[in-house]
Design a protein around this motif. Sequence first.
Motif, PDB file in Angstrom:
ATOM      1  N   ALA A  25       0.761  -1.261  -0.073  1.00  0.00           N
ATOM      2  CA  ALA A  25       0.084   0.099  -0.037  1.00  0.00           C
ATOM      3  C   ALA A  25       0.966   1.544   0.054  1.00  0.00           C
ATOM      4  O   ALA A  25       0.725   1.905  -0.854  1.00  0.00           O
ATOM      5  N   HIS A  94      -9.639   1.047  -1.942  1.00  0.00           N
ATOM      6  CA  HIS A  94      -8.288   1.126  -1.532  1.00  0.00           C
ATOM      7  C   HIS A  94      -7.455  -0.067  -1.733  1.00  0.00           C
ATOM      8  O   HIS A  94      -7.981  -1.121  -1.616  1.00  0.00           O
ATOM      9  N   HIS A  96      -4.802  -1.967  -0.422  1.00  0.00           N
ATOM     10  CA  HIS A  96      -4.131  -2.068   0.854  1.00  0.00           C
ATOM     11  C   HIS A  96      -3.446  -3.154   1.193  1.00  0.00           C
ATOM     12  O   HIS A  96      -3.240  -3.709   2.396  1.00  0.00           O
TER      13      HIS A  96
END
Length: 250
Positions: A25, A94, A96
């Motif tokens: 990330a 996102h 991640h």
Amino acid sequence: PSESNLYSTLNELDQETNQLKAGVAFVTKPGLDSFQSAVNSVIADRTQKWIVSINGGITQPEALRALSKQAQTEVRIANGKEMLKGETLTSSSHFHPKLVWFDRSSEHDLMTGSANFTQRGFYSNWETCVLVENIGVKKNGSLIESLESWWNDAWSSALPVDSDAIEKYSSVRDAYIDRTPPDYLRRIKDRETALENANILWAEVETVMGGNDQQFEVPKPCLQFFTRESTSLSVGEQTHVTFVYEGIDY
């Protein structure tokens, strides 16, 4: 694990990899340096592919520049088109993961956990990390196929990094931080502990930049400690500051 355990575990890898695939990330230059120092013996002169996120501006442009300059290395930004087009450094989803894949064709090593490739991730946070070595293709073919499918989807949808993309990100990141500074940079005038109310700045600098290691970045709220009479600098302006390092003036 503690930094020493994480670093030493990576450092124990002794079988050269054909290819490194890293989906992480957030990556900063100190975190990248720590990782590559730990695994240098197994990834030196090998193909590397990196997917990183720029969500929230945590990933440093310096880390992207360092990776893009490495031979046989490709870098891509997850959700990069969406975040740079909108200049918000946020996206509908996102990216991640913290996955490092050492691909040796017939067998693989996988590392996953909670730590991003940042200084805090390596040195100060409480993190978990699992390293599984010698995953044979014959016995774990379906696992490797699933992982390959996940990687290919993430890779194909990510934005390839070039110098233009890095400069665009650097510019958008500066503006984003000005609009939405991290908590430790917020300037709240009515608090006694606000940074702008301080009379002295004490900084412990571990990472420096430049050809002679004489440069380091200063958050904008700290400019008052360096510019004396002004809190801003124009392009091309310079300020000279005396630093004391272990009792020696510079």
